[in-house]
Every structure is written in C-alpha cells, then in structure tokens.
Design an enzyme around this catalytic site. Structure first.
Site, PDB file in Angstrom:
ATOM      1  CB  SER A   1      75.888  11.817 133.662  1.00 21.45           C
ATOM      2  OG  SER A   1      76.672  10.866 134.339  1.00 21.45           O
TER       3      SER A   1
ATOM      4  CB  SER B   1      74.209   8.338 135.216  1.00 20.11           C
ATOM      5  OG  SER B   1      74.387   9.718 135.562  1.00 20.11           O
TER       6      SER B   1
ATOM      7  CE  LYS C   1      71.347  11.226 136.349  1.00 19.70           C
ATOM      8  NZ  LYS C   1      72.676  11.692 135.889  1.00 19.70           N
TER       9      LYS C   1
END
Length: 392
Positions: free
Chosen positions: A133, A109, A32
C-alpha cells in the site's frame, strides 16, 4: 483554492502544528486516514465508518513522533477503503489525481498521501503497507517509499487490516526527506546492521512477472544502480517456489486476518463497500481454518527461504509493480490482471516481514515505474542510506 476532496478528507494550514523545533521542522505531512489524529475522526476511506466514528483521544504513535520532531500535519488524506486495495480508487470519494501520470490511478491504498506529495501539497506522506500500500503508489507516482521491517515501527493508533503483515510506512518526493522521516520513526540501528550492501540479487522469475517494457527498463535501471553503488549483480533463475502459489497463499493468510479485524462490521453494513473491496472481503470471509493453516505454512516457508537468500550485505532487486499506473477508466479485467501480477511482486516482502525500498528509477512510455529493493530484517537505515546515495 479549496482542497481537493478526492485527495484530502480534512485539510488545514496546518491541521495540526508540530513542535517549534526538531529535525522535521517545517515538513508538511499528509496523514493517511487510517492513523489516529487527536480530536479528529478516523474514516478508513468509508463514509459509513466515518459517520459512526468518534473523535480520536490521542494521536497514533507515528503521528505523535512526527509532530514531536517538528512536522506539521497538513491534513488527513484519503485511503482506499479499509486499506484493502492497491488501485488508488475510492467508490465514495473519487480517485485522487496522479500528476506523474495524468488520467491514471495513483495506486493504493495510500492513495491520498501519494497524490498530495506528488502534487506538491505535502512533503511526505504517512501511510501503511500490508501488501504493497505504500510501494504501489510510490511506483505509480514516481516517489520514494519505504515499507520498514515488520514490527520495527509501532502501529499503535493505526487501523489494523492484517496484523501479521501491517506496517507503518511513508513516502516522499526525494530520498533525503524519506530518510529524515525514517530517522524519527525507526529505532537506532545496531552497528552490525549499518554496513553497506555489496551484492544485488536479480531473480528471473520475478522480473518475468512485469510487462515486457518494464523488464527492459528494469535491466537498465538495475545495472545503473549497481554501477552507481558498486554492487555486484548476481542473476539467478528463481528464489524457489511458484510466484502464483505464493501470492495465493499470502492472499488467504491475509484475508483470514482481514475478516477477523473487520468482518463483523462489514457483515453488519451490507452494501456499503465499493465493488472491488467488496469482492476482496467476500473472498476473505470464505477462507476456512484448514485453508488458513495451509496458507500460513506456505507464507512461513517462503519467508524462511527469502531471509536465507538475503545475508546482511545482499539486496534483492525487482520491479515494484508489473507496469505503470493503469488508466482511471481501465476495464476491470485488465486492471485485475495487472493487480494480480503486481501482488505477486509485493507479497514477497510482506510475507517475510522484510523492509522494501522503492526508488523512482524507471520510465516506461513516459510513465514512472519504481525499482524495489528488499533487504534483510532490520537493515532499514542502510536501505535509506542506499536511497540517498542512489540519487546523490
């Protein structure tokens, strides 16, 4: 075939090679875009931030540990802006596809890693989890995911959002890979924290936050998991407190820290955020010191109550999200309502700093929804063993 830019910010074959040997040799990793990767910029899901960024001088602690264990970094995958969203959309780079639910969001996210893993372009995704997330995209994409005990895995080199709640987190298509990553990132567990679980709590007021079809699927999934793992289900009406009030307090406490971390940059770059993230930053900016203190008191009280309800042999079962992934073009009003309901579920583990596992054990109208398992602090290895046994 060129890498999908909605999934990957940078992609290689691999982008960074891991060590020649190790327990994760050959595992393809999607990282990420909130973790430092040496020699590459950290983009935080925002093009203005990326444009100002300099190449990182060192890997984040988690990236370094996984490379040393033999994993290859396939690429840097997209994040919702500043990791401050549960949707999985990005106003600048687009929405990563969700192959488990075509036409629907992947969840955020950690949207890029989840999409990459679900597409088969990576074996595991390294992300973060502050308020859900890793858990939300795991639920929406039919993946296994773990938010570990707060503070158990170093966050060095990971972009902070709200440090009191930030954790390194990861997801995978199968429980064995999830556990293999955990064996590298987690410290060894003391013997007293390696005992099996015997009791599974189910709180009616938490289950009621989910959509009716999810409630029905949850009852069957919880019963099936309990039977498979020889768990005794204990149903209770509530764990105490009002879920809406808990979530509101958590949002205020989180928001105050978010503004401390990123408020100066956001203020200096007006108009650079997508609309949903911009609204959340505006809300974060408005939290007063008095509101923060009152909110933190609620969060701490809720944490004490939840930890007390979870002795070492007990887990709490609940839906990971209130429903399946929303449609990509879902109206904002309906999407916000779902996000709020899901946030009331995810903020529990976040506020208490507890580990939470997501298992892909529910299907609603042909779409995946995760079953979440919260346990006491430091029981992360036992949760990973539960994940492996649940799919054995």
């Amino acid at each position: 075939m060129a890498a999908d830019s909605a999934v990957w910010r940078e992609h290689g074959t691999p982008l960074v090679a891991g060590s020649d040997s190790g327990p994760l040799h050959g595992v393809r990793l999607a990282v990420k875009d909130v973790h430092a990767v040496e020699g590459h910029r950290l983009g935080a899901g925002n093009p203005e931030w990326l444009a100002e960024a300099q190449p990182q001088k060192a890997h984040s602690w988690a990236v370094r540990a996984l490379l040393d264990a033999g994993a290859d970094v396939t690429g840097i995958a997209r994040s919702d802006e500043f990791a401050y969203s549960l949707d999985g959309t990005n106003a600048h780079y687009g929405t990563p596809p969700n192959p488990a639910a075509p036409g629907r969001v992947p969840g955020g996210s950690s949207s890029g890693p989840a999409s990459a893993v679900a597409l088969g372009e990576a074996d595991a995704g390294l992300g973060s989890d502050t308020a859900g997330s890793i858990r939300v995209p795991s639920s929406y994409c039919g993946l296994y995911g773990l938010r570990p005990t707060h503070g158990l895995v170093p966050v060095t080199g990971m972009l902070p959002l709200a440090p009191s709640f930030d954790t390194v987190a990861w997801l995978a298509r199968d429980a064995v890979t999830l556990a293999r990553v955990g064996e590298v990132l987690l410290p060894a567990a003391p013997a007293e924290q390696q005992r099996p679980f015997h009791t599974a709590l189910v709180a009616a007021d938490l289950v009621a936050l989910a959509e009716p079809e999810v409630r029905d699927a949850f009852g069957q999934a919880a019963a099936g998991l309990a039977e498979r793992l020889d768990l005794r289900i204990e149903e209770v009406p509530t764990l105490g407190g009002d879920p809406a009030a808990r979530a509101e307090a958590f949002a205020s406490a989180q928001g105050a820290e978010v503004w401390e971390c990123d408020g100066d940059w956001v203020s200096a770059h007006p108009g650079t955020l997508g609309p949903g993230v911009e609204r959340r930053f505006a809300r974060a900016a408005s939290v007063t010191q008095e509101e923060r203190a009152a909110a933190e008191d609620v969060v701490h009280r809720t944490a004490r109550d939840l930890r007390a309800a979870l002795p070492e042999d007990t887990v709490l079962l609940l839906p990971a999200t209130c429903g399946p992934a929303p449609l990509t073009d879902e109206g904002p009003e309906h999407k916000d309502a779902g996000r709020q309901a899901t946030f009331r579920l995810t903020c529990l583990a976040s506020g208490a700093g507890l580990p939470c596992l997501v298992l892909p054990r529910m299907v609603v109208d042909g779409l995946p929804v995760g079953l979440a398992v919260i346990a006491g602090p430091g029981t992360d290895h036992a949760l990973l063993e539960l994940a492996v046994l649940s799919g054995a």
